[in-house]
Every structure is written in structure tokens, then in C-alpha cells.
Design a protein around this motif. Structure first.
Motif, mmCIF file in Angstrom:
data_model
loop_
_atom_site.group_PDB
_atom_site.id
_atom_site.type_symbol
_atom_site.label_atom_id
_atom_site.label_comp_id
_atom_site.label_asym_id
_atom_site.label_seq_id
_atom_site.Cartn_x
_atom_site.Cartn_y
_atom_site.Cartn_z
ATOM 1 N N TYR A 120 0.830 -1.210 0.000
ATOM 2 C CA TYR A 120 0.000 0.000 0.000
ATOM 3 C C TYR A 120 0.868 1.266 0.000
ATOM 4 C CZ TYR A 120 -4.009 -2.938 1.399
ATOM 5 O OH TYR A 120 -4.995 -3.881 1.470
ATOM 6 N N LEU A 121 1.904 1.283 0.845
ATOM 7 C CA LEU A 121 2.786 2.454 0.894
ATOM 8 C C LEU A 121 3.497 2.663 -0.431
ATOM 9 C CD1 LEU A 121 4.370 2.204 4.455
ATOM 10 C CD2 LEU A 121 2.816 3.975 3.612
ATOM 11 N N ARG A 122 3.994 1.605 -1.022
ATOM 12 C CA ARG A 122 4.686 1.731 -2.316
ATOM 13 C C ARG A 122 3.734 2.211 -3.399
ATOM 14 N NH1 ARG A 122 8.209 -3.825 -1.890
ATOM 15 N NH2 ARG A 122 9.985 -2.916 -0.777
ATOM 16 N N ARG A 123 2.492 1.749 -3.352
ATOM 17 C CA ARG A 123 1.504 2.180 -4.341
ATOM 18 C C ARG A 123 1.227 3.674 -4.212
ATOM 19 N NH1 ARG A 123 -3.990 -0.754 -3.854
ATOM 20 N NH2 ARG A 123 -4.134 0.764 -2.195
ATOM 21 N N LYS A 124 1.162 4.179 -2.975
ATOM 22 C CA LYS A 124 0.885 5.598 -2.750
ATOM 23 C C LYS A 124 2.108 6.481 -2.940
ATOM 24 C CE LYS A 124 -3.009 5.791 0.414
ATOM 25 N NZ LYS A 124 -3.466 6.249 1.724
ATOM 26 N N LEU A 125 3.275 6.015 -2.484
ATOM 27 C CA LEU A 125 4.459 6.880 -2.399
ATOM 28 C C LEU A 125 5.548 6.551 -3.412
ATOM 29 C CD1 LEU A 125 4.789 6.818 1.494
ATOM 30 C CD2 LEU A 125 3.620 8.535 0.079
ATOM 31 N N GLY A 126 5.402 5.458 -4.114
ATOM 32 C CA GLY A 126 6.423 5.047 -5.078
ATOM 33 C C GLY A 126 7.195 3.839 -4.562
ATOM 34 N N ARG A 127 7.735 3.075 -5.476
ATOM 35 C CA ARG A 127 8.412 1.820 -5.132
ATOM 36 C C ARG A 127 9.601 2.012 -4.198
ATOM 37 N NH1 ARG A 127 7.106 -2.659 -5.780
ATOM 38 N NH2 ARG A 127 9.173 -3.545 -5.862
ATOM 39 N N ARG A 128 10.229 3.184 -4.263
ATOM 40 C CA ARG A 128 11.434 3.411 -3.469
ATOM 41 C C ARG A 128 11.147 3.813 -2.025
ATOM 42 N NH1 ARG A 128 14.372 7.810 -6.208
ATOM 43 N NH2 ARG A 128 15.755 7.533 -4.449
ATOM 44 N N ALA A 129 9.895 4.002 -1.650
ATOM 45 C CA ALA A 129 9.547 4.491 -0.315
ATOM 46 C C ALA A 129 9.964 3.506 0.786
ATOM 47 C CB ALA A 129 8.054 4.771 -0.215
ATOM 48 N N VAL A 130 9.826 2.216 0.505
ATOM 49 C CA VAL A 130 10.223 1.181 1.460
ATOM 50 C C VAL A 130 11.154 0.213 0.724
ATOM 51 C CG1 VAL A 130 9.438 -0.667 2.990
ATOM 52 C CG2 VAL A 130 8.023 1.370 2.691
ATOM 53 N N ARG A 131 12.321 0.004 1.301
ATOM 54 C CA ARG A 131 13.301 -0.898 0.689
ATOM 55 C C ARG A 131 13.195 -2.289 1.277
ATOM 56 N NH1 ARG A 131 19.081 0.930 1.246
ATOM 57 N NH2 ARG A 131 19.352 -1.144 0.401
ATOM 58 N N THR A 132 13.275 -3.289 0.432
ATOM 59 C CA THR A 132 13.355 -4.669 0.873
ATOM 60 C C THR A 132 14.823 -5.024 1.016
ATOM 61 O OG1 THR A 132 11.331 -5.249 -0.312
ATOM 62 C CG2 THR A 132 12.806 -7.062 0.292
ATOM 63 N N VAL A 133 15.183 -5.577 2.161
ATOM 64 C CA VAL A 133 16.543 -6.072 2.372
ATOM 65 C C VAL A 133 16.414 -7.590 2.345
ATOM 66 C CG1 VAL A 133 18.534 -6.108 3.893
ATOM 67 C CG2 VAL A 133 17.126 -4.042 3.742
ATOM 68 N N ARG A 134 16.847 -8.161 1.241
ATOM 69 C CA ARG A 134 16.634 -9.581 0.976
ATOM 70 C C ARG A 134 17.077 -10.460 2.146
ATOM 71 N NH1 ARG A 134 17.396 -11.995 -4.788
ATOM 72 N NH2 ARG A 134 15.481 -10.831 -4.887
ATOM 73 N N GLY A 135 16.157 -11.316 2.564
ATOM 74 C CA GLY A 135 16.439 -12.262 3.629
ATOM 75 C C GLY A 135 16.345 -11.687 5.040
ATOM 76 N N LEU A 136 16.192 -10.360 5.155
ATOM 77 C CA LEU A 136 16.154 -9.738 6.479
ATOM 78 C C LEU A 136 14.836 -9.035 6.778
ATOM 79 C CD1 LEU A 136 19.761 -8.251 6.629
ATOM 80 C CD2 LEU A 136 18.907 -10.329 7.719
ATOM 81 N N GLY A 137 14.326 -8.254 5.826
ATOM 82 C CA GLY A 137 13.087 -7.528 6.078
ATOM 83 C C GLY A 137 13.007 -6.233 5.309
ATOM 84 N N TYR A 138 12.588 -5.162 5.987
ATOM 85 C CA TYR A 138 12.354 -3.869 5.347
ATOM 86 C C TYR A 138 13.059 -2.760 6.102
ATOM 87 C CZ TYR A 138 8.480 -6.264 3.022
ATOM 88 O OH TYR A 138 7.722 -7.121 2.279
ATOM 89 N N ARG A 139 13.359 -1.702 5.346
ATOM 90 C CA ARG A 139 13.882 -0.481 5.940
ATOM 91 C C ARG A 139 13.345 0.695 5.152
ATOM 92 N NH1 ARG A 139 19.566 1.384 3.798
ATOM 93 N NH2 ARG A 139 19.061 2.946 5.320
ATOM 94 N N LEU A 140 13.517 1.880 5.687
ATOM 95 C CA LEU A 140 13.059 3.090 5.012
ATOM 96 C C LEU A 140 13.807 3.280 3.704
ATOM 97 C CD1 LEU A 140 11.204 5.588 5.330
ATOM 98 C CD2 LEU A 140 13.183 6.776 6.251
ATOM 99 N N GLY A 141 13.095 3.712 2.705
ATOM 100 C CA GLY A 141 13.698 4.016 1.416
ATOM 101 C C GLY A 141 13.809 5.532 1.247
ATOM 102 N N ALA A 142 13.446 6.002 0.078
ATOM 103 C CA ALA A 142 13.511 7.434 -0.221
ATOM 104 C C ALA A 142 12.288 7.841 -1.010
ATOM 105 C CB ALA A 142 14.777 7.751 -1.005
ATOM 106 N N LEU A 143 11.959 9.118 -0.921
ATOM 107 C CA LEU A 143 10.830 9.663 -1.692
ATOM 108 C C LEU A 143 11.354 10.526 -2.811
ATOM 109 C CD1 LEU A 143 8.468 10.657 1.235
ATOM 110 C CD2 LEU A 143 8.367 8.639 -0.171
#
Length: 143
Positions: A120-143
Motif C-alpha cells: 500500500y505504501l509503495r503504491r501511494k508513495l512510489g516503489r522506493r519508499a520502502v526498501r526490501t533487504v533480501r532475507g532480512l526484512g524492510y527499511r526506510l527508502g527514499a521519496l
């Protein structure tokens, strides 16, 4: 503000704190204690702030909205906001799905709830808003 001083009486500490210091450390002090107090002060300032930077955008805590670099305002639903706020408070931290579920969606049983709200966040804010860290989880991206 962290006050570093050689004046360590109770009266001196009370005067320093009453004068506006957020913390008071008497010399000589251990470097580990100094860095721990600085980290604590930084955490407090993040908790109290109403605006968190996300790349070239901003998360407005009181309004539960994101303002993009071009000025566009995007309102977030309550859970979208809480997820974004959790990530933005500690932008360099990688959170596992389990951690985010505990922080943001504590009553949810399905682990996939985190993935759904990241979508939902990526759909609203763009794909880069939340970064996937493979095998670990998520972290903040950029707008």
C-alpha cells in the motif's frame, strides 16, 4: 543539549538542568557513557519531532501525511502512517516482518499483513519508499 562539566554537586546539576540542559554529565566520564547519552538524546528528539525527513520528502506526524519534494501531499491511513513512522524514526534499521508486525500490527495473526501494507505504501508513495533487504526484512527508502 548535553552539559559536560566538572561541577558535580546536586545543586550544580539542578541549576544546569533548570537552565535548559537536557542531560548533565560530570567529568571525568567514560566515553561509552557519553555516546550512550548522545544516542538517548537523539532518540528523544526523534520522538518529539513533528516532521521526519524521508529522502527529499517529509513525513508530517501530526497530520499523518507525506509531503513529496514537489509539494504534493499524500494522506496516509492509520496503519500506513504507523508503519511509515516506525521506519522513519530509525531510517538505517532493517526490521524483520516479525518486528514490524509486533510494532505496528500487534493484534494481527497473519505475517503477510506487513507485506500488504508495504505494498500500500509503495503504491501511494512510489516503489522506493520502502526498501526490501533480501532475507532480512524492510527499511526506510527514499521519496
Amino acid at each position: 543539549m548535553l552539559l559536560l562539566t566538572g561541577m558535580g554537586s546536586v545543586h550544580d546539576r539542578v541549576d544546569g538542568l533548570d537552565a535548559g540542559a537536557d542531560d548533565y554529565l560530570v567529568k571525568p566520564f567514560d566515553l561509552d557513557e557519553l555516546t550512550a547519552r548522545l544516542r538517548a538524546l537523539c532518540r528523544r528528539s526523534l520522538e518529539a519531532t513533528d516532521v521526519l525527513r524521508i529522502g527529499s520528502g517529509r513525513l508530517h506526524v501530526g497530520r499523518r501525511e507525506v509531503v513529496l519534494a514537489d509539494g504534493e501531499r499524500i494522506a496516509l491511513a492509520a496503519r500506513e502512517f504507523t508503519l511509515m513512522w516506525a521506519l522513519a524514526r530509525r531510517p538505517d534499521t532493517v526490521y524483520s516482518r516479525a518486528e514490524l508486525r509486533r510494532i505496528v500490527f500487534e493484534e494481527a495473526h497473519a505475517p503477510s499483513i506487513v507485506d500488504t501494507y508495504v505494498y500500500y505504501l509503495r503504491r501511494k508513495l512510489g516503489r522506493r519508499a520502502v526498501r526490501t533487504v533480501r532475507g532480512l526484512g524492510y527499511r526506510l527508502g527514499a521519496l
